[in-house]
Motif scaffolding. Structure first.
Motif, PDB file in Angstrom:
ATOM      1  N   PHE A 144       0.752  -1.179  -0.118  1.00  0.00           N
ATOM      2  CA  PHE A 144      -0.031  -0.073   0.030  1.00  0.00           C
ATOM      3  C   PHE A 144       0.993   1.265   0.117  1.00  0.00           C
ATOM      4  O   PHE A 144       1.469   1.503   1.001  1.00  0.00           O
ATOM      5  CB  PHE A 144      -0.832  -0.075   1.202  1.00  0.00           C
ATOM      6  N   CYS A 145       0.901   1.830  -1.051  1.00  0.00           N
ATOM      7  CA  CYS A 145       1.825   3.041  -1.423  1.00  0.00           C
ATOM      8  C   CYS A 145       1.104   4.169  -1.352  1.00  0.00           C
ATOM      9  O   CYS A 145      -0.004   4.411  -2.047  1.00  0.00           O
ATOM     10  CB  CYS A 145       2.642   2.829  -2.596  1.00  0.00           C
ATOM     11  N   THR A 179      -1.954  -4.615  -5.002  1.00  0.00           N
ATOM     12  CA  THR A 179      -1.067  -3.459  -4.624  1.00  0.00           C
ATOM     13  C   THR A 179      -2.146  -2.350  -4.973  1.00  0.00           C
ATOM     14  O   THR A 179      -2.996  -2.196  -5.877  1.00  0.00           O
ATOM     15  CB  THR A 179      -0.194  -3.512  -6.199  1.00  0.00           C
ATOM     16  N   MET A 180      -1.558  -1.333  -4.232  1.00  0.00           N
ATOM     17  CA  MET A 180      -2.547  -0.129  -4.017  1.00  0.00           C
ATOM     18  C   MET A 180      -1.614   1.165  -3.894  1.00  0.00           C
ATOM     19  O   MET A 180      -0.700   1.221  -3.354  1.00  0.00           O
ATOM     20  CB  MET A 180      -3.309   0.038  -2.939  1.00  0.00           C
ATOM     21  N   ILE A 181      -2.005   2.076  -4.873  1.00  0.00           N
ATOM     22  CA  ILE A 181      -1.311   3.509  -4.782  1.00  0.00           C
ATOM     23  C   ILE A 181      -2.306   4.417  -4.563  1.00  0.00           C
ATOM     24  O   ILE A 181      -3.461   4.593  -5.274  1.00  0.00           O
ATOM     25  CB  ILE A 181      -0.541   3.725  -6.126  1.00  0.00           C
ATOM     26  N   TYR A 182      -2.009   5.488  -3.733  1.00  0.00           N
ATOM     27  CA  TYR A 182      -2.957   6.018  -3.164  1.00  0.00           C
ATOM     28  C   TYR A 182      -2.456   7.605  -3.003  1.00  0.00           C
ATOM     29  O   TYR A 182      -1.413   7.797  -2.393  1.00  0.00           O
ATOM     30  CB  TYR A 182      -3.264   5.524  -1.500  1.00  0.00           C
ATOM     31  N   VAL A 183      -3.047   8.708  -3.484  1.00  0.00           N
ATOM     32  CA  VAL A 183      -2.635  10.143  -3.457  1.00  0.00           C
ATOM     33  C   VAL A 183      -3.957  10.459  -2.545  1.00  0.00           C
ATOM     34  O   VAL A 183      -4.984  10.423  -2.246  1.00  0.00           O
ATOM     35  CB  VAL A 183      -2.837  10.690  -4.729  1.00  0.00           C
ATOM     36  N   ASP A 185       1.932   1.505   3.503  1.00  0.00           N
ATOM     37  CA  ASP A 185       3.029   0.543   3.956  1.00  0.00           C
ATOM     38  C   ASP A 185       4.369   1.513   3.675  1.00  0.00           C
ATOM     39  O   ASP A 185       5.401   1.338   4.375  1.00  0.00           O
ATOM     40  CB  ASP A 185       3.141  -0.332   3.275  1.00  0.00           C
ATOM     41  N   LYS A 186       4.037   2.284   2.476  1.00  0.00           N
ATOM     42  CA  LYS A 186       5.197   3.212   2.012  1.00  0.00           C
ATOM     43  C   LYS A 186       4.712   4.583   1.752  1.00  0.00           C
ATOM     44  O   LYS A 186       3.486   4.544   0.793  1.00  0.00           O
ATOM     45  CB  LYS A 186       5.715   2.376   0.851  1.00  0.00           C
ATOM     46  N   ILE A 187       5.414   5.487   2.196  1.00  0.00           N
ATOM     47  CA  ILE A 187       4.860   6.799   1.778  1.00  0.00           C
ATOM     48  C   ILE A 187       6.010   7.427   0.928  1.00  0.00           C
ATOM     49  O   ILE A 187       7.128   7.240   1.082  1.00  0.00           O
ATOM     50  CB  ILE A 187       4.806   7.538   3.024  1.00  0.00           C
ATOM     51  N   VAL A 188       5.482   8.004  -0.140  1.00  0.00           N
ATOM     52  CA  VAL A 188       6.492   8.541  -0.994  1.00  0.00           C
ATOM     53  C   VAL A 188       6.297  10.137  -0.926  1.00  0.00           C
ATOM     54  O   VAL A 188       4.832  10.547  -1.316  1.00  0.00           O
ATOM     55  CB  VAL A 188       6.274   8.382  -2.557  1.00  0.00           C
ATOM     56  N   VAL A 189       7.063  11.015  -0.643  1.00  0.00           N
ATOM     57  CA  VAL A 189       6.762  12.388  -0.497  1.00  0.00           C
ATOM     58  C   VAL A 189       7.547  13.072  -1.874  1.00  0.00           C
ATOM     59  O   VAL A 189       8.599  12.979  -1.943  1.00  0.00           O
ATOM     60  CB  VAL A 189       7.687  12.895   0.707  1.00  0.00           C
ATOM     61  N   LEU A 190       6.446  13.675  -2.509  1.00  0.00           N
ATOM     62  CA  LEU A 190       6.823  14.272  -3.596  1.00  0.00           C
ATOM     63  C   LEU A 190       6.928  15.923  -3.427  1.00  0.00           C
ATOM     64  O   LEU A 190       6.451  16.347  -2.450  1.00  0.00           O
ATOM     65  CB  LEU A 190       6.068  13.985  -4.754  1.00  0.00           C
ATOM     66  N   VAL A 213      11.074   8.150   0.404  1.00  0.00           N
ATOM     67  CA  VAL A 213      10.306   7.071   0.356  1.00  0.00           C
ATOM     68  C   VAL A 213      10.602   6.373   1.642  1.00  0.00           C
ATOM     69  O   VAL A 213      11.892   6.020   1.975  1.00  0.00           O
ATOM     70  CB  VAL A 213      10.666   5.993  -0.740  1.00  0.00           C
ATOM     71  N   GLY A 214       9.489   5.779   2.134  1.00  0.00           N
ATOM     72  CA  GLY A 214       9.735   5.023   3.470  1.00  0.00           C
ATOM     73  C   GLY A 214       8.532   4.784   4.033  1.00  0.00           C
ATOM     74  O   GLY A 214       7.536   5.221   3.781  1.00  0.00           O
ATOM     75  N   SER A 215       8.790   3.985   5.389  1.00  0.00           N
ATOM     76  CA  SER A 215       7.330   3.648   5.975  1.00  0.00           C
ATOM     77  C   SER A 215       7.022   5.048   6.908  1.00  0.00           C
ATOM     78  O   SER A 215       8.104   5.783   7.061  1.00  0.00           O
ATOM     79  CB  SER A 215       7.806   2.539   6.970  1.00  0.00           C
TER      80      SER A 215
END
Ligand SMILES: Nc1ncnc2c1ncn2[C@@H]1O[C@H](COP(=O)(O)OP(=O)(O)OP(=O)(O)O)[C@@H](O)[C@H]1O
Ligand SMILES: Nc1ncnc2c1ncn2[C@@H]1O[C@H](COP(=O)(O)OP(=O)(O)OP(=O)(O)O)[C@@H](O)[C@H]1O
Ligand SMILES: [Mg+2]
Ligand SMILES: [Mg+2]
Lengths: 351, 389, 281, 307, 351
Positions: E31-32, E186-190, E202-207, E215-217
């Motif tokens: 879950f990203c 697999t899920m990608i979530y904004v 599970d994983k956060i992507v900071v843009l 990127v990380g938990s």
């Protein structure tokens, strides 16, 4: 008597009664906040005070004068709308001066009053702009300025900040609070934001389905709610409720194996009650019968969603980090003094 | 203080307009105390406008048509009885040819000032080219048509988009087949349209149909003029007013020919068609005395002579002089020798609603002759309705 | 095809589209182009049977002829004299009615509104006899005033529908805010609503201009003669005079079509907004 | 600072007059428009119905004849011809809706100059029907009309469309369709602008393409445009007068008449001033139109309630 | 390699580059969550994965397959839109079955899959309704149902909850989390909601501005941010920053009179730094130089807004109740171990 006074005020929309005889006293200079679930009649009540909705029955007095059927213009109130309701074709200065101009005030006087309001709200550099060229916060400030200019006895706000983003909301919140201190005017403020209500109000009025549930200061409502509704409505995350019963001078509940002392005379033998416990009044212990279903780690704080052996759900606020996916069992302790008791049927607080 | 006389005219085309201006000027010269105000309307618009100004804001003199065309206004009491003018100036004699057309209930309701003959106009060059002579019998005419057809030329042209041109054709077929009296009975609603005598007319009509210009229903009478002028057609049953158009198109007194409509039944006295235009005094006229003066003036032979010379038409007054245009002369000759009688025109002899239905029927018949029975049934029903009122 | 922008298709498809587009347009406007061409064809060409070929020269004098030989100028002038007052009158009336129906809640509000809407849709033939009578009785038959008065009244139906919906879409709070400030109703109408509906007024004006300019029926019913008839009715009578003179008919037609076409081009945005907002003619 | 001084203190209670004045206000705003509209539109409708029970030539007195005009209509072939033509008009005129949609879809692209193309396509709509009628008369004119020439070239013999009872109505309708298609096109073009892009995207993810996308996703969203297009087209078809009057005057022998023209002809033309009969025809037309008007009002009423 | 893999992915809108070569690996079943300020390119990146935006350069792989230029329908992805994007003219069942229908699945199969999804989402009683007759939460559930039905390899969510009110948001959050566990997809979530990101990912992507900042938990980003941006972005109320300087092996700051030990070798002598302190890492003491400007008592928690003698603002989270109007002075203590250091210029964390 000054301030705003509602006596047995009722509102019917056709056959539907949406305000059921409300009595309320808002004192001179007080900051009064209406809260309640959506559709409970907050806006309607406010608009009745403003004169934008006819009052079906009862009486509204502003500074001791009966204004129940007066024109909005004659009530000495000013209103700030959720949507700002600025006149898009006028500049900021014109927006603020429009009401005075239409009422035939001399130009010089209007200019002076507008300048004064602009100074208070730091709007001076914007006076010649059109609303379309302002940010949301600036627009809201102009809307407030327009209210100030007329020097009303009562300010009415209907969710004035709900169209602003989180950051601006915090800022404008402070602004309005400051204004209230500076002007010392009576203000009535509708919101459904917990934080706004808790931080701004002198007096909170909790409405439900057109009736007042409780009136009091924010901390009074938090610490001493009159009923289960108010207890559940004020505070975030909401209070946990578990079913219990008074047995042998003790309150027994299936959720905990502990029994609680029946501290109040209202806790008569055999009575079915609901026990209310705020998430921050609960403390996790190492071992126990509570299954952790989910944990929301927000960094500094974690909300643990627990399932009691009785099947009831509880949320606990803790500083510990837990596995987000839950799992494992924990125990709970709390100070019995922090428990609230409500009648299971009526929801009335048992003190 | 001058007296005002209001005159509503339909003379919107340049030539008639000038003619009327002259008429008015002459009248004013004779009666300097009278000021004539002329309102000129569009030719077509006048026909609807008259309804309104008669009731709403009546002038003193109006232009209109003889025969049944004036009946609705007479019946509605909108026209003034001018029998006294007729009596005073002996018009019953000088205007005798139109007396019947101007009389309803034994009273006269207006004064005629002009008329013009209908007949067959032909392109002599085309006749010469095909090598035939104009025929004065129906058989001869049809035989010529056969010759024209062989040469790829329309024997008879017309433009029926506006309907009325075919009424002229029908009128002549009717006058030649059954005679003037019968025709008047027909237009007066006294003969059923399903009668065999009516069928006899249509039987003659049908004979000529193969030789009539195709698409006549799509074109106006002026377009048909071009057909004749350009030599695409040989004959055209028309009113004399068309001569100006023929000449505009380049025809001359030599190439343009005129004759009376051919004989069908030799036993029947020759009758002709000559619509009459008239002047009336509205019932609501404000200055009826001067209006009567004006009518009397317009009935005078010398005045009619001048006026008709300018109009290029025939004066009604028997004592007036006809212009020296050959077609006018021929027409005058033809009309004055018509022992059978002179008809007005289908839409002036028959009541308006019947006229409309009839002309539509004629047009439909020309396009779809096989529908004759249905057409006659329809006209008969219309007859029963219209004349019953 | 719709959701697919042409840009995402193959270059060949894009090229085809760009070629087909003008061809479609020419086919679509073929009758109009034909008439435009005829309008500058010398009468000699028509007589010589040159109906479709290149005109032997551009005979702009046809236009001059039209003005010289017919009262077309008068007709055009009449059209303006009718159209412009109607435009102002109908828009002014409907601002008032639209305001009343949009802002006030009163029992008959919807009923009155639907009356305007239904009236706007009736076949106007049913009004013909009584309106003509009324006009005759008022002594306004065959006057510009008579025709304009009727048009103003009839257009009020459509315009009310339009203005009411537009004003209704204004935020109610604007009016309430003004009421709280003690602004009178007329002042609200004049100082707040009118300035805010300016785009609607523009859109409506253009539409009404076109409707009235193009009206033919009522011109036939309520006027006769060149002194009062607008260009549509005038063109009809001229058509009767200009039999076989197609170059003149064409030139006259083009002239009659020009004002609304120019109006459309200048005010395109408002025009389309008006059509789709009002959505009815 | 403290509260600014307020102007004169308000009265303790509101006088009754003020409240009734408030109820009067909307009527004051309505008065001029309502008066004009009633005098010229609403009342005449009833007058027309009244007149239709009379025999009246517009000159003399009206004569009450009850339903006689209607019973005459019942036997009147010309009336049925007109009615039949009206139905043909209605049916064929509705083709303007899909045709307008097709053109709108075709033009709904963003290439250079597309705005100009769109407005040029819209042209026929702003032109008066009188002019359209003249243009098409020229187009159909026997001998040299573009259409006539085309048919002649294809089949060997030209067809004088407007003189042939079989084709004349279709010829006029074709002329009427021209501006009407343009109108529908503009409605659809603006409708397409409002199509929710996220639904299109969802449908793309769902695998809808081309016609299926159009049918399942785009068209349903264009429903308001379609509704309006149908309403204006129906009304345009029933009101059709100008073109018939200009192109054929109802001919040949009345075969292209429609109710509205027949009514005019009966009531006001050169050969007939039968106001009562004309009014009866208008009442019938009004009745037919009322079906559609009621539908429209009903939908509006529903929308109002929903809003 | 499975999951979703982006390699040097770039997006240009005309001349403007909005995504600057992003590399990212989302593992199978993960879950990203994408977070970042508004306009940073979250939606664009998601839409590129969905195939709704063309990819200008780089490569996108889904379950090892190169789909960079594939049609959206062929990627095996499903997307849930912020606006739900339900087809308003179809019933709930039709909405959910539409994709299968378009791909020619047999009716019976569609019905079975729709029923299954409806069961999972508890939508059974609503299957015949039109979207207009559903509440916001129900609509969102239908939108998710529509995604589930097609059995995609990857679920994409673009701010799916932002149109819901606070209460529903909490509920739907749990719903999506449960779904993730159940489906294992697999899920990608904004989102731009802190809480959603922290609790679901599970994983956060900071843009930021089209580039990945870290990127990380969630707890990794909270406890160990790579730079000042991430530190300030994650956590609410945001981290307090005060200016400091390394002097004699100590970090000196004007905000406190205390000095802090320079715990990291990166804290070289004389370096200008920013010191980061989370509001819950600070503790109020009785007396001190910090003026209380405002206190927001929310019941269990109070946020005190302090002004340091140096003029810097600090927010402290405390359990004590304070006078809402502020006033008075307090002191602050904290565990130096909880202080973060960032380079004053680059914002890089100094570890
Ligand atoms: N004009 C009206 N006609 C009929 N009912 C109305 C009208 N205005 C409000 N109501 C009803 O009155 C009740 C109270 O509405 P009100 O707007 O006062 O609620 P609220 O507390 O302000 O809600 P929210 O928090 O959503 O703004 C609702 O049930 C609403 O449906
Ligand atoms: N179609 C487009 N054409 C041009 N620029 C675009 C387009 N779509 C997005 N952008 C730009 O790309 C950048 C990233 O947009 P995007 O929508 O991905 O931001 P976001 O992170 O989703 O923001 P938000 O949180 O507000 O939704 C923005 O600067 C935006 O202006
Ligand atoms: Mg509200
Ligand atoms: Mg986004």
């Amino acid at each position: 008597m000054s301030g705003v006074q509602l006596s047995r005020v009722t509102k019917d929309f056709g056959p539907v009664r949406v305000i059921h005889g409300v009595d309320l006293q808002v004192d001179q200079g007080e900051f009064c906040v209406f809260v309640g679930p959506s559709g409970c009649g907050k806006s309607t009540l406010l608009r009745m005070i403003a004169g934008l909705e006819e009052t079906s029955a009862g009486e509204i007095r502003i500074e001791a004068q009966d204004v129940t059927h007066a024109d909005p213009a004659d009530r000495g109130v000013a209103m700030v709308f959720q949507t700002y309701a600025l006149y898009p074709h006028m500049t900021v200065a014109q927006n603020m001066g429009f009401g005075l101009k239409m009422n035939g005030h001399p130009k010089a006087q209007i200019a002076a009053k507008v300048a004064e309001a602009a100074r208070i709200l730091k709007l001076d550099p914007l006076l010649d702009r059109k609303p379309a060229n302002l940010s949301g916060g600036q627009r809201q400030r102009v809307a407030i300025g327009r209210a100030i200019v007329r020097g009303p006895k009562v300010f009415l706000f209907d969710e004035p900040l709900s169209n602003l983003d989180a950051e601006l909301r915090v800022e404008m919140r402070a602004e309005i609070a400051r204004l209230h201190r500076e002007l010392g005017a009576t203000m009535i403020y509708v919101t459904h934001d917990q934080v706004e209500a808790m931080t701004m109000a002198d007096k909170i009025v909790v409405l439900r389905a057109g009736r007042i549930e409780q009136v009091g200061s924010p901390m009074r409502l938090y610490d001493d709610p009159d009923n289960r509704f108010v207890a559940g409505f004020i505070g975030s995350p909401a209070m946990n409720f578990v079913a219990g019963r008074v047995q042998g001078g003790q309150v027994v509940t299936g959720a905990f194996d502990a029994t609680l002392p029946a501290t109040s005379p209202a806790l008569t033998e055999g009575r079915a009650v609901e026990i209310g416990l705020r998430p921050d009044a609960l403390t996790l212990t190492a071992d126990g019968p509570f299954r952790v279903e989910l944990a929301e780690n927000l960094g500094g704080t974690t909300f643990a969603h627990l399932r009691a052996p009785s099947g009831e759900k509880l949320i606990v606020q803790t500083g510990q980090r837990l596995d987000p996916a839950g799992g494992g069992s924990v125990g709970l302790t709390f100070d019995p003094a922090h428990a609230f008791y409500f009648d299971a049927q009526t929801g009335q607080r048992l003190r | 203080q001058s007296r005002v006389l209001v005159f509503n005219s339909n003379a919107s085309d340049p030539a008639p307009k000038a003619a009327f201006e002259q008429l008015v000027a002459d009248f004013e010269a004779e009666n300097p105390e009278i000021d004539v105000q002329v309102n000129t309307f569009d030719h077509e618009g006048y026909k609807t406008a008259i309804r309104n100004f008669l009731t709403a804001d009546a002038p003193d003199v109006v232009f209109w048509f003889a025969g049944n065309r004036m009946r609705p206004f007479v019946d509605a009491g909108q026209f003034m009885d001018v029998s006294d003018v007729w009596a005073e100036h002996g018009l019953t004699d000088s205007l005798s040819s139109t007396l019947s057309a101007m009389t309803i209930d034994d009273k006269q309701w207006g004064v005629p000032f002009t008329y013009y003959q209908w007949g067959v106009y032909m392109n002599r060059d085309v006749y010469a080219q095909v090598g035939v002579e104009p025929a004065d019998t129906w058989e001869g005419f049809l035989a010529n048509c056969e010759a024209f057809k062989a040469a790829g030329i329309d024997c008879l042209t017309t433009g029926s988009k506006a309907l009325w041109p075919v009424a002229g054709l029908f009128d002549y077929l009717s006058l030649r087949t059954n005679g003037y009296d019968w025709h008047m009975q027909l237009t007066n609603g006294e003969i059923p349209w399903t009668d065999d005598s009516v069928r006899a007319v249509f039987a003659e009509f049908e004979k000529v149909l193969p030789y009539v210009s195709a698409n006549h229903a799509a074109i106006d009478w002026q377009d048909a003029v071009s057909n004749l002028v350009q030599g695409k057609a040989a004959n055209y049953v028309m009113g004399n007013f068309a001569v100006a158009s023929f000449k505009d198109g380049g025809m001359t007194d030599d190439s343009l020919g005129f004759m009376s409509f051919p004989t069908i039944n030799p036993d029947i006295p020759r009758a002709e068609e000559a619509p009459t235009d008239t002047l009336h005094i509205p019932a609501g006229a404000k200055n009826p005395d001067d209006a009567k003066l004006f009518l009397a003036f317009a009935a005078r032979p010398d005045v009619q002579t001048t006026l008709n010379a300018a109009l290029g038409q025939l004066p009604v007054n028997a004592e007036a002089t006809v212009g020296d245009d050959p077609f006018l002369q021929a027409g005058f000759e033809m009309l004055s020798t018509a022992e059978g009688g002179i008809a007005q025109f289908f839409d002036r002899d028959a009541p308006p609603e019947m006229a409309k239905a009839g002309m539509e029927g004629f047009q439909e018949f020309m396009v779809r002759p096989e529908r004759l029975d249905a057409i006659l049934d329809r006209l008969e029903r219309q007859r029963q309705r219209v004349y019953a009122q | 095809m719709f959701p697919r922008p042409i840009q995402t298709m193959s270059p060949a498809a894009q090229r085809t589209y760009k070629i087909v587009l003008p061809i479609m347009l020419i086919l679509w406007l073929l009758p109009l182009l034909g008439v435009a061409m005829t309008s500058v064809r010398p009468s000699g060409d028509l007589a010589a049977g040159n109906y479709f070929g290149i005109p032997s020269r551009l005979a702009f004098e046809n236009y001059a002829d039209v003005f010289r030989n017919s009262p077309l100028a008068q007709y055009l002038w009449n059209s303006f004299r009718i159209t412009i007052p109607v435009m102002f009158g109908a828009v002014a009336l409907s601002c008032l009615t639209g305001f009343a129906l949009a802002v006030y809640k009163f029992r008959l509000s919807l009923l009155v509104f639907f009356m305007f809407v239904a009236g706007n849709f009736v076949p106007f033939q049913i009004l013909m006899v009584p309106v003509r009578d009324l006009t005759v009785d008022l002594g306004l038959y065959n006057t510009i005033t008579g025709l304009a008065l009727f048009h103003i009244a009839f257009q009020t139906g459509f315009c009310t529908l339009f203005m009411r919906n537009f004003i209704k879409a204004l935020p109610r709070e604007l009016i309430e805010a003004a009421r709280v400030e003690g602004v009178t109703e007329w002042q609200i109408f004049w100082h707040i609503v009118l300035p805010l509906v300016r785009p609607a007024i523009a859109a409506l004006s253009v539409l009404v201009f076109t409707f009235i300019w193009n009206d033919y029926f009522w011109a036939m019913v309520l006027t006769t003669g060149a002194s009062t008839q607008p260009v549509t009715a005038g063109l009809n009578s001229l058509n009767g005079q200009w039999i076989a003179a197609w170059h003149l008919v064409s030139a006259g037609s083009i002239l009659a079509a020009l004002p609304p076409v120019l109006m459309f081009f200048m005010m395109q945005r408002h025009f389309i907004a008006g059509l789709t907002l009002g959505a009815v003619k | 600072m403290t509260a600014l001084p307020h102007p004169a203190p308000p009265p303790a209670t509101v006088p009754r007059a003020r409240r009734s004045r408030r109820q009067l206000t909307p009527w004051l705003f309505l008065a001029p428009g309502l008066l004009m509209f009633s005098v010229y539109v609403i009342i005449p409708i009833f007058q027309s119905i009244w007149v239709s029970f009379h025999d009246w030539d517009g000159l003399g007195a009206m004569r009450w004849i009850g339903l006689a005009n209607y019973s005459e209509l019942w036997w009147d072939e010309a009336f049925y011809t007109s009615l039949k033509n009206n139905i043909i008009w209605l049916a064929l005129y509705l083709l303007a809706v899909p045709a307008g949609l097709m053109i709108a879809l075709f033009l709904n692209q963003t290439v250079r100059g597309i705005r100009i193309y769109k407005s040029l396509f819209f042209f026929p709509f702003v032109i008066s029907q009188v002019v359209v009628g003249l243009i098409f008369s020229w187009f159909y004119a026997p001998g040299f009309g573009l259409f006539y020439a085309l048919i002649e070239w294809v089949t060997g013999t030209g067809v004088a469309l407007l003189a042939d009872e079989r084709y004349v109505t279709y010829g006029i309708i074709a002329a009427g369709l021209w501006p009407q298609i343009a109108y529908c096109m503009i409605l659809y073009l603006t409708g397409l602008n409002a199509v929710a892009p996220d639904q299109i995207e969802a449908a793309r993810l769902d695998g809808a393409k081309g016609w299926r996308m159009l049918w399942h996703v785009v068209l349903p969203q264009l429903r308001p445009a379609t509704f309006i297009a149908v309403v204006v087209t129906v009304i345009g078809a029933l009101r059709s007068f100008d073109l018939v009057s200009i192109m054929t005057s109802g001919g040949p022998f009345g075969s292209s008449r429609v109710l509205s023209y027949y009514m005019y002809e009966q009531a006001l033309s050169e050969y007939g001033y039968r106001m009562g009969y004309g009014a009866a025809i208008a009442v019938v037309l009004f009745g037919i139109m009322m079906i559609f008007i009621s539908g429209f009002i009903w939908k509006m009423w529903r929308d109002e309630k929903g809003a």
